[in-house]
Design a protein around this motif. Structure first.
Motif, PDB file in Angstrom:
ATOM      1  N   LEU A  78       0.909  -1.302  -0.088  1.00  0.00           N
ATOM      2  CA  LEU A  78      -0.026   0.024  -0.001  1.00  0.00           C
ATOM      3  C   LEU A  78       0.840   1.174  -0.073  1.00  0.00           C
ATOM      4  O   LEU A  78       0.795   2.248  -0.553  1.00  0.00           O
ATOM      5  N   ARG A  81       2.054   1.983  -3.496  1.00  0.00           N
ATOM      6  CA  ARG A  81       0.758   2.305  -4.127  1.00  0.00           C
ATOM      7  C   ARG A  81       0.719   3.861  -3.920  1.00  0.00           C
ATOM      8  O   ARG A  81       0.238   4.575  -4.784  1.00  0.00           O
ATOM      9  N   ALA A 117      -6.195 -10.607  -8.112  1.00  0.00           N
ATOM     10  CA  ALA A 117      -6.912 -10.133  -8.870  1.00  0.00           C
ATOM     11  C   ALA A 117      -6.606  -9.933 -10.275  1.00  0.00           C
ATOM     12  O   ALA A 117      -7.262 -10.173 -11.181  1.00  0.00           O
TER      13      ALA A 117
ATOM     14  N   GLY C  49      -4.690   2.727   0.216  1.00  0.00           N
ATOM     15  CA  GLY C  49      -5.087   1.688   1.477  1.00  0.00           C
ATOM     16  C   GLY C  49      -5.974   0.763   1.227  1.00  0.00           C
ATOM     17  O   GLY C  49      -6.681   0.643   0.119  1.00  0.00           O
ATOM     18  N   SER C  50      -6.091  -0.434   1.723  1.00  0.00           N
ATOM     19  CA  SER C  50      -6.799  -1.335   1.532  1.00  0.00           C
ATOM     20  C   SER C  50      -8.048  -1.251   2.563  1.00  0.00           C
ATOM     21  O   SER C  50      -7.991  -0.868   3.569  1.00  0.00           O
ATOM     22  N   ARG C 294     -11.548  -5.254  -5.424  1.00  0.00           N
ATOM     23  CA  ARG C 294     -10.569  -5.937  -5.923  1.00  0.00           C
ATOM     24  C   ARG C 294     -10.744  -6.782  -7.153  1.00  0.00           C
ATOM     25  O   ARG C 294     -11.821  -7.386  -7.275  1.00  0.00           O
ATOM     26  N   GLU C 351      -9.842  -1.630  -2.878  1.00  0.00           N
ATOM     27  CA  GLU C 351      -8.552  -0.879  -2.886  1.00  0.00           C
ATOM     28  C   GLU C 351      -9.177   0.851  -2.979  1.00  0.00           C
ATOM     29  O   GLU C 351      -9.965   1.122  -3.576  1.00  0.00           O
TER      30      GLU C 351
END
Lengths: 382, 242, 360
Positions: A78, A81, A117, C49-50, C294, C351
């Motif tokens: 993350l 990202r 995914a 962030g998830s 996702r 996501e």
């Protein structure tokens, strides 16, 4: 006069062939050994080349090469990202798993876990020999590489549904893909990341690599720098990682030294054969050279003639030798089916061998030239 | 080709006070000792004397292959001692023909190809050079062996090819080093006859080094040497004391 | 021929072969495109962030007060339930039996009190009264005998006289006792005994009520809504049953964190975003952004900031493994999904990309 030089060179067929053979042999030996060496070195990076689709590899900052697995916290994904310039980033597991075969034996496997995914890093469609990429999303599904299949099941033709046991879980082979030959020679298994985690003994961290893609309008190196600055991880482009890995093997293993010695031997043997034959050839014709000198051929002309002979010998010998090396690779790569061959015939091989041949020919002709240039023309009278 | 060179009556080769030493002070060997000699055009001069008397050194200097230690040498009106190395090479190529004791033909070339080498050195086109060489070879009686390689020719034939080669570019000085030493008597005579017949021209000097007494008859002038000095200069038909 | 043409030609051919092999080995395939393009952020400065989808009320994990065997489950997954509706009931046989016992105790206490209130028993008085009369008569008799003897004077023996005097005294005492017995009976029960008995009745009553309440606690109901101002819920709100982990016959305990039934009010979906502790410095409340499910980067859901959970918690890694692992700590931020599209499910991973360049 060049014509005379050529006639002198080709006049004695046996000697002429001897010189060419010497050069060709040296070129063959060097080209072939260099190719195997480069192939072996290149094989260490096969996974970097196989895992396509992303530009940038992000890893723990202490990772020294592609097989040096130092897992990171899942959160790093993350964080990557969030770096400016990163278009997307996905997780990748790459490591060694242990599989139990039907016959009870254990076999180490290279396990590649792709982002569930997106399947980034999966073999491209033209590399998939059997099955569909989407099959990887089936439970317990894995793809095996071509060499791996032969390694595990011998000559048996591919059929989906074969199972392995990994970490007490069942792995079903649903497809087969082509992969570059690896250094470790273990079979390669592709599966999803979550599947890969289950095929491994429990570990605290499993995120070995992050595959990222930079924005198209930014240089990749700049994106790497940004990732390193912001996250403290190590980020390298495909090419950088490729060379990092090769550099590791060059520095930390005896492979370059051993091959270096062989290549040197090829060089020395080539020098010895070609150089000596050429030198002896000149020596034998010394009287004729002297006569030519007496008849009014200038030293410059003589040098030109000898160099011309050397160039001809070098060109033909080099062509034959490098062609032989290429033929060796051609046959070698087709003859070896169960184990991946290590042979890479890049332009560097051609150039490197050419340079060595030039050195050999130059050395031989310089040695000969010395005798001819310092030849007293008067000796022809004795 | 030789337009710059003044024609006779001047001597073709003129040695003035010529000396040649080999080695350094302690091991100094005097090869030639104060030679004063003039060789004319249009004659065959035989240079005779025992081995080591300095005759080879003398013609080497005359051909510009060696530099004299003292004195001067003027060849075809050019003072070689004052000539630069490069010019000397060119001068040699243009004006001097060589016949060697061991023929020194290039084994890879056929007779006609061997004969045309001096023309190639002079920068001729190959076809023209070969045509010219074929003419000369025919003149020396090898018109039927043009394509033969030296290994396929007898000693006499090879020497004839060598003579053709020495004359193909029409030099004004022909230097022959023991041309008959490797030949039997009959071939030797044929070769000497050939040289006399083909080479001796009014504007050309021919120097033959030999100690083959069988061929003394061919000389128009015989220069006898010993220990680096000219002992005597004999006329035609005369024989040196031995 | 061989040396002049064939050999150079051979060399050339061999070299050409080598070059051909080289270009083949050198060949670089064009860069591959991922099978599914991963989620991309359009923001120049972004914070990723998830997240996990949750209902507006967060997930309400229903527990039970009492351990026991489930007798009956009234709802199933997906049901809409109003607050107060019974969700499931535990086995109540033991408590019912106990109730009967408790009620019997109550009756007993009440009867005891009644008995005390109704003392003395009327039938007990006449014998006592008769006894008094008897003792009066007896005293009278003794007195008369003494008087007679005294009248005899000296004729009466000293001994006889003394005995008769004692007889009178005894008869007097016996009369007193009979009178006292009668008075005790006539007075009825003692006040304090009655008070004790009254409290015993109250105790028994309370026990009966307790068991009754425990019986109602065996039935678990949907909780009452307790909304804060930011909520979009009205009184007519219904919960959705998100998960049912309980089936009749199962034993349930009072273990903390055990979700027997999960309820949630799904007015607007929220997404709970994990922000790495290292990135907290770059986070500010009210950052705009969007969320993507996702595996489907083509769908974007706009999200708006709701609140920050002020307590930074250990992160649960979202690998789907049954043993969730804790590695770092994360700041959790709640965003509301501004979309009526209900193609999202509670618990789905998202996501989330936040535009770190904006927001003050």
């Amino acid at each position: 006069m060049n014509w005379v030089a050529l006639r002198m060179l080709t006049g004695d067929r046996a000697k002429y062939l001897g010189i060419i053979f010497g050069v060709a042999f040296a070129a063959l030996l060097m080209g072939q050994q260099l190719s195997i060496f480069c192939g072996l070195m290149r094989n260490t990076t096969s996974q970097i080349r196989d895992i396509e689709g992303a530009d940038i590899w992000v890893m723990d900052q202490n990772v020294q090469f592609v097989d040096d697995v130092k897992p990171m916290s899942e959160n790093e994904l993350l964080r990557v990202r969030g770096v400016e310039g990163v278009s997307w980033a996905v997780r990748l597991y790459k490591g060694i798993g242990r599989a139990r075969l039907d016959d009870g034996n254990f076999q180490q496997m290279i396990l590649i876990g792709l982002d569930d995914a997106t399947l980034v890093g999966a073999p491209r469609p033209d590399r998939i020999v059997h099955g569909e990429l989407g099959d990887l999303r089936q439970p317990n599904a894995v793809f095996v590489d071509e060499f791996g299949w032969r390694y595990l099941f011998g000559k048996e033709p591919f059929q989906p549904g074969k199972t392995l046991e990994m970490n007490d879980k069942r792995a079903v082979i649903v497809g087969m893909c082509k992969c570059n030959p690896t250094f470790q020679t273990f079979p390669i298994l592709y599966c999803t990341y979550s599947q890969a985690v289950q095929f491994l003994p429990q570990e605290r961290k499993t995120l070995t690599f992050i595959l990222a893609k930079g924005n198209d309008d930014l240089p990749k190196e700049q994106v790497c720098k940004a990732i390193e600055d912001q996250t403290g991880l190590r980020a390298q482009t495909n090419d950088q990682f490729f060379w990092t890995t090769i550099q590791y093997y060059m520095q930390r293993t005896g492979i370059p030294i051993n091959f270096g010695i062989t290549v040197m031997l090829g060089f020395v043997v080539g020098c010895a054969i070609a150089g000596q034959t050429f030198y002896l050839f000149t020596l034998e014709n010394l009287k004729q050279w002297g006569a030519l000198k007496a008849m009014g051929v200038s030293n410059l002309r003589l040098v030109g003639m000898i160099l011309l002979q050397a160039v001809i010998v070098a060109l033909i010998g080099y062509g034959l030798g490098i062609g032989g090396a290429a033929l060796f690779g051609f046959v070698f790569q087709r003859a070896m089916t169960s184990t991946p061959p290590a042979f890479y015939f890049g332009w560097q091989i051609l150039v490197g061998t050419a340079a060595a041949v030039v050195v050999i020919s130059l050395a031989a002709s310089l040695l000969s030239m010395r005798r001819v240039l310092f030849l007293e023309a008067g000796v022809v009278f004795r | 080709m030789t337009a710059t060179v003044s024609a006779p009556p001047m001597a073709a080769i003129q040695f003035r006070g010529l000396s040649k030493f080999f080695g350094t002070a302690e091991t100094k060997v005097t090869a030639l000792d104060n030679i004063e000699l003039a060789l004319p055009y249009g004659e065959m001069v035989l240079l005779v004397g025992p081995s080591g008397c300095g005759k080879t050194t003398l013609i080497s200097i005359a051909a510009g292959l060696l530099n004299p230690s003292e004195g001067e040498v003027v060849v075809l009106g050019q003072n070689l001692t004052k000539m630069g190395a490069n010019r000397k090479v060119r001068f040699r190529g243009e004006n001097i023909g060589f016949v060697f004791q061991q023929y020194n033909l290039l084994p890879a070339l056929s007779a006609v190809e061997n004969a045309c080498v001096p023309l190639l050195i002079a920068g001729w086109n190959r076809a023209k050079a070969i045509a010219k060489a074929a003419e000369i070879l025919t003149a020396v009686g090898l018109g039927n062996r043009l394509k033969a390689f030296p290994s396929q020719l007898s000693g006499g034939q090879q020497q004839r090819v060598a003579i053709a080669r020495a004359l193909v570019h029409e030099p004004r000085l022909l230097v022959c080093d023991e041309p008959t030493a490797a030949l039997d008597a009959a071939s030797g005579r044929t070769v000497m006859q050939l040289i006399k017949q083909v080479a001796v021209q009014p504007d050309r000097a021919v120097v033959v080094v030999t100690h083959d007494s069988r061929v003394y008859d061919f000389g128009d002038k015989i220069v006898s040497m010993a220990d680096g000095r000219v002992v005597e200069v004999l006329g035609k038909g005369q024989r040196p004391h031995e | 021929m061989l040396t002049r043409y064939i050999l150079p030609l051979l060399g050339l051919i061999a070299f050409a072969f080598a070059v051909q092999q080289m270009t083949q080995a050198q060949q670089k395939t064009p860069p591959a495109v991922p099978p599914v393009e991963p989620a991309k952020s359009p923001f120049a400065k972004q914070l990723a962030g998830s997240g996990i989808i949750e209902p507006e009320t967060e997930n309400i994990s229903i527990g039970t007060n009492l351990p026991g065997i489930v007798e009956r489950v009234n709802v199933k997954v997906g049901d809409m339930v109003r607050p107060g509706v019974p969700l499931f009931r535990l086995d109540d046989r033991q408590l019912n039996a106990e109730l009967v016992v408790r009620k019997a105790f109550l009756e007993n206490a009440q009867a005891t009190l009644e008995k005390l209130n109704n003392a003395p028993r009327p039938e007990e008085l006449p014998p006592l009264r008769a006894k008094v009369a008897e003792m009066v008569a007896n005293l009278d008799d003794q007195t008369k005998q003494l008087t007679r003897l005294q009248r005899l004077g000296a004729a009466a023996s000293e001994d006889e006289l003394t005995r008769r005097e004692a007889g009178v005294a005894v008869a007097k005492a016996q009369l007193e006792r009979a009178k006292a017995d009668l008075a005790l009976q006539e007075a009825g029960s003692w006040k304090f005994d009655r008070l004790v008995s009254q409290s015993a009745v109250k105790q028994a009553q309370a026990q009966v009520e307790q068991t009754g309440i425990e019986l109602t606690r065996l039935t678990v109901k949907a909780p009452q809504l307790k909304w804060d101002a930011t909520n979009s819920a009205s009184d007519a709100t219904e919960y959705k049953v998100l998960q049912v982990n309980v089936r009749p016959g199962e034993f349930v305990g009072t273990v903390q964190g055990q979700a027997l039934i999960v309820l949630g009010y799904i007015g607007k979906l929220h997404v709970r975003v994990d922000i790495d502790e290292n990135d907290i410095g770059r986070f500010r409340p009210n950052l705009p952004g969007f969320a993507q499910p996702r595996g489907n980067p083509h769908v974007k859901f706009p999200i708006s900031f709701v609140r920050v959970e002020p307590y930074v918690i250990p992160k649960k890694s979202l690998t789907g493994l049954n043993t969730e692992r804790v590695d770092t700590r994360v700041l959790q931020v709640i965003y509301r999904i501004e979309s009526a599209d209900l193609a999202l499910y509670v618990g789905q991973q998202m996501e989330v990309f936040l535009n770190a360049a904006e927001g003050k």
